[in-house]
Structure formats: structure tokens, C-alpha cells
Motif scaffolding. Structure first.
Motif, PDB file in Angstrom:
ATOM      1  N   ARG A 169    -112.916  83.470 -30.115  1.00  0.00           N
ATOM      2  CA  ARG A 169    -112.744  84.776 -29.465  1.00  0.00           C
ATOM      3  C   ARG A 169    -113.521  86.106 -29.903  1.00  0.00           C
ATOM      4  NH1 ARG A 169    -111.267  85.255 -24.721  1.00  0.00           N
ATOM      5  NH2 ARG A 169    -110.259  87.171 -25.109  1.00  0.00           N
ATOM      6  N   ILE A 170    -113.402  86.040 -31.219  1.00  0.00           N
ATOM      7  CA  ILE A 170    -113.948  87.333 -32.059  1.00  0.00           C
ATOM      8  C   ILE A 170    -115.612  87.221 -31.714  1.00  0.00           C
ATOM      9  CG2 ILE A 170    -114.914  88.150 -34.241  1.00  0.00           C
ATOM     10  CD1 ILE A 170    -111.970  87.370 -35.202  1.00  0.00           C
ATOM     11  N   ALA A 171    -116.341  86.113 -31.866  1.00  0.00           N
ATOM     12  CA  ALA A 171    -117.645  85.799 -31.650  1.00  0.00           C
ATOM     13  C   ALA A 171    -118.065  86.059 -30.172  1.00  0.00           C
ATOM     14  CB  ALA A 171    -118.061  84.359 -32.020  1.00  0.00           C
ATOM     15  N   HIS A 173    -117.121  88.398 -28.306  1.00  0.00           N
ATOM     16  CA  HIS A 173    -117.371  89.838 -27.957  1.00  0.00           C
ATOM     17  C   HIS A 173    -118.471  90.455 -28.292  1.00  0.00           C
ATOM     18  CE1 HIS A 173    -113.126  91.328 -27.081  1.00  0.00           C
ATOM     19  NE2 HIS A 173    -112.907  89.932 -27.356  1.00  0.00           N
ATOM     20  N   LYS A 174    -119.398  89.652 -29.192  1.00  0.00           N
ATOM     21  CA  LYS A 174    -120.771  90.033 -29.462  1.00  0.00           C
ATOM     22  C   LYS A 174    -121.182  91.530 -29.278  1.00  0.00           C
ATOM     23  CE  LYS A 174    -122.615  85.553 -27.954  1.00  0.00           C
ATOM     24  NZ  LYS A 174    -123.522  85.098 -27.081  1.00  0.00           N
ATOM     25  N   GLY A 175    -120.616  92.317 -30.313  1.00  0.00           N
ATOM     26  CA  GLY A 175    -120.638  93.804 -30.561  1.00  0.00           C
ATOM     27  C   GLY A 175    -119.730  94.580 -29.775  1.00  0.00           C
ATOM     28  N   THR A 176    -118.878  94.081 -28.781  1.00  0.00           N
ATOM     29  CA  THR A 176    -117.721  95.011 -28.332  1.00  0.00           C
ATOM     30  C   THR A 176    -116.475  94.827 -29.197  1.00  0.00           C
ATOM     31  OG1 THR A 176    -117.298  93.200 -26.619  1.00  0.00           O
ATOM     32  CG2 THR A 176    -119.111  94.671 -26.172  1.00  0.00           C
ATOM     33  N   PRO A 177    -115.560  95.704 -28.779  1.00  0.00           N
ATOM     34  CA  PRO A 177    -114.462  95.804 -29.730  1.00  0.00           C
ATOM     35  C   PRO A 177    -113.553  94.670 -29.259  1.00  0.00           C
ATOM     36  CG  PRO A 177    -115.084  97.970 -29.040  1.00  0.00           C
ATOM     37  CD  PRO A 177    -115.863  97.318 -28.374  1.00  0.00           C
ATOM     38  N   VAL A 178    -112.703  94.036 -30.250  1.00  0.00           N
ATOM     39  CA  VAL A 178    -111.575  92.941 -29.975  1.00  0.00           C
ATOM     40  C   VAL A 178    -110.698  93.593 -30.434  1.00  0.00           C
ATOM     41  CG1 VAL A 178    -112.534  92.059 -32.241  1.00  0.00           C
ATOM     42  CG2 VAL A 178    -111.169  90.899 -30.533  1.00  0.00           C
ATOM     43  N   SER A 179    -109.422  93.345 -29.897  1.00  0.00           N
ATOM     44  CA  SER A 179    -108.050  93.672 -30.350  1.00  0.00           C
ATOM     45  C   SER A 179    -107.400  92.571 -31.212  1.00  0.00           C
ATOM     46  CB  SER A 179    -107.317  94.322 -29.133  1.00  0.00           C
ATOM     47  OG  SER A 179    -106.912  93.340 -28.232  1.00  0.00           O
ATOM     48  N   LEU A 180    -106.613  92.876 -32.168  1.00  0.00           N
ATOM     49  CA  LEU A 180    -105.862  91.700 -32.646  1.00  0.00           C
ATOM     50  C   LEU A 180    -104.591  92.282 -32.860  1.00  0.00           C
ATOM     51  CD1 LEU A 180    -108.507  90.966 -35.710  1.00  0.00           C
ATOM     52  CD2 LEU A 180    -108.097  89.852 -33.684  1.00  0.00           C
ATOM     53  N   THR A 181    -103.487  91.517 -32.664  1.00  0.00           N
ATOM     54  CA  THR A 181    -102.123  91.876 -32.691  1.00  0.00           C
ATOM     55  C   THR A 181    -101.600  91.070 -34.068  1.00  0.00           C
ATOM     56  OG1 THR A 181    -101.671  91.820 -30.515  1.00  0.00           O
ATOM     57  CG2 THR A 181     -99.899  91.623 -31.886  1.00  0.00           C
ATOM     58  N   VAL A 182    -101.149  91.714 -34.955  1.00  0.00           N
ATOM     59  CA  VAL A 182    -100.872  91.274 -36.359  1.00  0.00           C
ATOM     60  C   VAL A 182     -99.435  91.562 -36.601  1.00  0.00           C
ATOM     61  CG1 VAL A 182    -103.218  91.165 -37.089  1.00  0.00           C
ATOM     62  CG2 VAL A 182    -101.642  93.145 -37.671  1.00  0.00           C
ATOM     63  N   ARG A 183     -98.947  90.876 -37.592  1.00  0.00           N
ATOM     64  CA  ARG A 183     -97.715  91.205 -38.253  1.00  0.00           C
ATOM     65  C   ARG A 183     -97.905  91.599 -39.607  1.00  0.00           C
ATOM     66  NH1 ARG A 183     -94.787  86.655 -36.968  1.00  0.00           N
ATOM     67  NH2 ARG A 183     -95.328  85.635 -39.262  1.00  0.00           N
ATOM     68  N   THR A 194    -114.970  95.989 -34.139  1.00  0.00           N
ATOM     69  CA  THR A 194    -116.058  95.693 -33.584  1.00  0.00           C
ATOM     70  C   THR A 194    -116.836  94.396 -34.130  1.00  0.00           C
ATOM     71  OG1 THR A 194    -116.397  97.691 -32.393  1.00  0.00           O
ATOM     72  CG2 THR A 194    -118.337  96.467 -32.378  1.00  0.00           C
ATOM     73  N   PRO A 195    -116.923  93.015 -33.784  1.00  0.00           N
ATOM     74  CA  PRO A 195    -117.917  92.502 -34.522  1.00  0.00           C
ATOM     75  C   PRO A 195    -119.107  92.896 -34.847  1.00  0.00           C
ATOM     76  CG  PRO A 195    -116.567  91.424 -32.535  1.00  0.00           C
ATOM     77  CD  PRO A 195    -116.663  92.841 -32.426  1.00  0.00           C
ATOM     78  N   PHE A 196    -119.645  92.010 -35.892  1.00  0.00           N
ATOM     79  CA  PHE A 196    -121.238  92.579 -36.117  1.00  0.00           C
ATOM     80  C   PHE A 196    -121.852  91.156 -36.279  1.00  0.00           C
ATOM     81  CE2 PHE A 196    -119.535  91.460 -40.469  1.00  0.00           C
ATOM     82  CZ  PHE A 196    -120.091  90.892 -41.042  1.00  0.00           C
ATOM     83  N   TYR A 197    -123.081  91.058 -36.259  1.00  0.00           N
ATOM     84  CA  TYR A 197    -124.053  89.969 -36.114  1.00  0.00           C
ATOM     85  C   TYR A 197    -124.353  89.551 -37.612  1.00  0.00           C
ATOM     86  CZ  TYR A 197    -127.461  86.158 -35.468  1.00  0.00           C
ATOM     87  OH  TYR A 197    -128.087  84.918 -35.281  1.00  0.00           O
ATOM     88  N   ASP A 198    -123.676  88.308 -38.273  1.00  0.00           N
ATOM     89  CA  ASP A 198    -124.184  87.897 -39.428  1.00  0.00           C
ATOM     90  C   ASP A 198    -125.566  86.777 -39.242  1.00  0.00           C
ATOM     91  OD1 ASP A 198    -124.481  86.590 -41.981  1.00  0.00           O
ATOM     92  OD2 ASP A 198    -122.317  86.803 -42.351  1.00  0.00           O
ATOM     93  N   ASP A 202    -125.231  82.927 -38.646  1.00  0.00           N
ATOM     94  CA  ASP A 202    -125.577  82.944 -37.425  1.00  0.00           C
ATOM     95  C   ASP A 202    -124.607  83.172 -36.380  1.00  0.00           C
ATOM     96  OD1 ASP A 202    -127.562  82.751 -35.261  1.00  0.00           O
ATOM     97  OD2 ASP A 202    -127.343  80.470 -35.402  1.00  0.00           O
ATOM     98  N   ARG A 203    -123.597  84.003 -36.477  1.00  0.00           N
ATOM     99  CA  ARG A 203    -122.675  84.243 -35.492  1.00  0.00           C
ATOM    100  C   ARG A 203    -122.049  85.651 -35.742  1.00  0.00           C
ATOM    101  NH1 ARG A 203    -119.890  80.937 -39.833  1.00  0.00           N
ATOM    102  NH2 ARG A 203    -118.277  82.021 -41.029  1.00  0.00           N
ATOM    103  N   TRP A 204    -121.180  85.993 -34.850  1.00  0.00           N
ATOM    104  CA  TRP A 204    -120.661  87.247 -34.723  1.00  0.00           C
ATOM    105  C   TRP A 204    -119.272  87.188 -35.474  1.00  0.00           C
ATOM    106  CZ3 TRP A 204    -122.996  91.691 -32.702  1.00  0.00           C
ATOM    107  CH2 TRP A 204    -124.244  91.587 -32.076  1.00  0.00           C
ATOM    108  N   ARG A 205    -119.086  88.256 -36.238  1.00  0.00           N
ATOM    109  CA  ARG A 205    -117.669  88.004 -37.001  1.00  0.00           C
ATOM    110  C   ARG A 205    -117.382  89.384 -37.567  1.00  0.00           C
ATOM    111  NH1 ARG A 205    -117.951  87.506 -42.642  1.00  0.00           N
ATOM    112  NH2 ARG A 205    -120.027  87.796 -43.606  1.00  0.00           N
ATOM    113  N   LEU A 206    -116.023  89.564 -37.986  1.00  0.00           N
ATOM    114  CA  LEU A 206    -115.449  90.882 -38.441  1.00  0.00           C
ATOM    115  C   LEU A 206    -115.618  91.002 -39.798  1.00  0.00           C
ATOM    116  CD1 LEU A 206    -112.303  91.177 -36.146  1.00  0.00           C
ATOM    117  CD2 LEU A 206    -114.515  92.090 -35.843  1.00  0.00           C
ATOM    118  N   GLY A 207    -115.809  89.831 -40.727  1.00  0.00           N
ATOM    119  CA  GLY A 207    -115.880  90.121 -42.039  1.00  0.00           C
ATOM    120  C   GLY A 207    -114.709  89.793 -42.988  1.00  0.00           C
TER     121      GLY A 207
END
Length: 354
Positions: A169-171, A173-183, A194-198, A202-207
Motif C-alpha cells: 500500500r505504501i509503495a 502511492h509513489k510519491g504521494t502522501p499516505v495516511s497510517l492509523t496507529v495506536r 510521503t514515500p520516497f524511492y529507494d 528498487d521500491r517506494w518506502r517511508l524508511g
């Protein structure tokens, strides 16, 4: 020390695989000429009875030489009745299938022991290490439980399935903001990043990585189910990746023995249990890949033995030789693709084991 332990782990997988062939051949009465760890040229050998035990200098596997594996070879009359191709089909299948069977059984045993001793981690996924300066560093905290991505619960009932779903799901988005619901500390919070390309991976991720999920104890029966479930997931992924070798994006997922060794070495430095788990999955992959139905793999020998049984007459050696040439070329091609990928990964930061 990690280099040595990883090497010993790989050597153990090879020895046990070949020991499966060796033990089965002896059990059904075939004559075993040589049991070798690694390929020639040989650097050490010793003879015990009719069998020579050797160590080769090329650490890419091992082999058991059984009299009569080549139908055209000259065999002393006194041992001709024990030659491989003089045996019934069922004996040949047992001997050839024993090697992969040992690897698969070993994988199950290791995973079962790990689950019984350590339990398992179920969803939700818990955020672990966060890379400094990454998009995740401004939005997430270590210990956050990821409950939803873009308002939707990650697909899957197991932790591994949800980790895969979150990454996908994160990948996407490819440079567009993604929302995460966390506890976080008992409260629900929605964060955006916003994911970045690593390029190295070879994939989009948040780090960010994971430190597991919710710990759950596992008794012997549940541990067996968890081990089988993980084995099925790995088997499906292995077959799928090889089947899609001609798809450029999928081809990048292939790895070779170099990648397996380096991943194991890094795991040894991180955690003994992680190293054992990786060795178990490598053992499983070794067993599964060896069952592919083309020579010189074990599955190729089984395929032609079954073909002989169906036809009710022997397959010509010329036919198998031609099939073996095609199979060998395919094996080498897969190895070279995997090796190229491994070299690229090592050159760009390694395999990310932690």
C-alpha cells in the motif's frame, strides 16, 4: 566468525541433502562410489569400504556418485545388478527424492523448534527502527502499532501477510502522501507521510522497519501449523519468482547462493534465531528448486523415471542428454541472473537484514 558460521550452515545443508541420496541409495541396495562435499577438483578424500568420501574445492554444492547413473558407462559384472539404471523405477525415485525431502523436513523441524521455543508474533505490526531523516521519522515512533493504511485494515490474518500488505500500500502511492492509523500509548492517531524511492531496494518506502507484532505462545500443534503456513508462503513465492523470470520487474527478486550466504552471514551477526530461520527457508528453497522437472536437478531425474514408467520402456540416453543440456543452460542462466542481482544489492547497501 559470522563468515565461518554462515559457511558451516551452508555446508550442513549440502551434506544433509546429499546424505539423503546416500542413505536412500544404500537402503535400496545401490552401489555408491563417492560422497562429496563441493565439486572437483578434490582437495581431500578417504575411502571407507566401497565408497570414497571427498571434499571439493568449488563450494557450489555437492554430489553422490552412484554406479550406473550414466546408462552407457562400463560397469564391472560383479556390481552390475546394483547399478542405478538396473533398478526398478520406484527405487530410483526414492533415491533421487530423498535429497529434497531431507531439506524440506529440515526446514519444518527448524521452524517448528523456533515457534515452540519463541512463540509467534501476530498482527498488528509494531514499528521498529526508523531511519534518521526519512519521511517516517517525522510521523512515526518506535512502538507504534500500525492498524490501517488509508483507513483500511491491512489484508491478511498473519503478521507476515499484513507486513506485505502494508508495504504494498505504501509503495502504491509513489510519491504521494499516505495516511497510517496507529495506536500510540493506548490512543489512536492518524499520521501522514510521503514515500520516497529507494534505488538500492528498487521500491517506494517511508524508511522504517518492524520489531514484530503481538507475541503469542505456540504449543507443539500450533507451532506445526505455523511452520507449515510459513513453508507454504515461501514455496509459493519461490515458484512464482522462477516462473516469472522473463518479467523484468520480477526478475530483480531472484537471488543466488551468494545472496543466500550473505543474508545468512548478516543474520548471524543480528540474531541466532533469525539466522536459523533464514537457513530453514534456504533449505526449503533448495528442496523445492531441486524438484523442478528438468535435468540436472533431482526433479528432472524423477520426471524421466516417471516417463519411463508411463511408457513402459526406457527413455533413450540421447533424449535425456539433450534435455539435460537445455536444463543445465536454464540453471546457469538463473544462477547468473541471481548473481547479478546479488552483486547489485551488495554494491548498494546489502540485504537489509536486521
Amino acid at each position: 566468525m559470522s563468515w565461518l558460521l554462515a559457511f558451516l550452515g551452508f555446508a550442513a545443508l549440502v551434506i544433509l541433502h546429499e546424505a539423503g541420496h546416500f542413505t536412500a541409495a544404500k537402503a535400496v541396495g545401490m552401489r555408491v562410489e563417492r560422497f562429496s562435499l563441493f565439486f572437483p577438483p578434490l582437495i581431500a578424500r578417504v575411502r571407507r569400504g566401497e565408497t570414497e568420501y571427498a571434499i571439493g574445492s568449488v563450494p557450489l554444492g555437492g554430489y553422490v556418485r552412484i554406479t550406473g547413473m550414466n546408462p552407457t558407462e562400463e560397469i564391472p559384472p560383479e556390481v552390475a545388478h546394483r547399478a542405478y539404471y538396473r533398478q526398478p523405477v520406484w527405487k530410483r525415485i526414492v533415491v533421487i527424492g530423498a535429497g529434497p525431502a531431507v531439506n524440506i523436513a529440515l526446514a519444518f523441524l527448524i521452524l517448528w523448534v523456533l515457534y515452540v521455543s519463541s512463540g509467534s508474533f501476530g498482527p498488528p505490526a509494531i514499528v521498529g527502527p526508523i531511519e534518521k531523516g526519512s519521511p517516517a521519522s517525522a510521523a512515526l515512533e518506535t512502538g507504534d502499532a500500525v492498524l490501517a493504511v488509508d483507513g483500511r485494515k491491512p489484508a491478511g490474518d498473519t503478521l507476515n501477510a499484513q507486513l506485505t500488505a502494508i508495504g504494498a500500500r505504501i509503495a502504491a502511492h509513489k510519491g504521494t502522501p499516505v495516511s497510517l492509523t496507529v495506536r500510540r500509548d493506548g490512543d489512536l492517531t492518524t499520521v501522514r507521510a510521503t514515500p520516497f524511492y529507494d534505488a538500492a531496494r528498487d521500491r517506494w518506502r517511508l524508511g522504517f522497519g518492524y520489531q514484530g507484532g503481538t507475541h503469542q505462545d505456540a504449543g507443539p500443534v500450533r507451532a506445526a501449523g505455523l511452520a507449515l503456513s510459513e513453508m507454504w508462503s515461501v514455496t509459493s513465492a519461490t515458484v512464482s519468482r522462477i516462473a516469472q523470470v522473463f518479467v523484468p520487474d520480477k526478475r530483480k527478486d531472484l537471488s543466488s547462493v551468494v545472496g543466500g550466504y550473505e543474508t545468512t552471514r548478516q543474520a548471524v551477526e543480528t540474531s541466532p534465531s533469525l539466522a536459523l530461520e533464514i537457513l530453514a527457508l534456504i533449505s526449503l528453497s533448495l528442496g523445492v528448486i531441486n524438484l523442478f522437472p528438468f535435468l540436472p536437478l533431482d526433479g528432472g531425474h524423477i520426471f524421466w523415471a516417471v516417463a519411463e514408467k508411463v511408457r513402459r520402456r526406457p527413455i533413450s540416453f540421447l533424449t535425456m542428454e539433450r534435455a539435460g543440456f537445455v536444463g543445465f543452460a536454464l540453471v546457469i542462466a538463473l544462477f547468473l541472473v541471481g548473481l547479478s542481482n546479488d552483486i547489485d544489492r551488495i554494491s548498494n547497501g546489502g540485504f537489509g537484514v536486521r
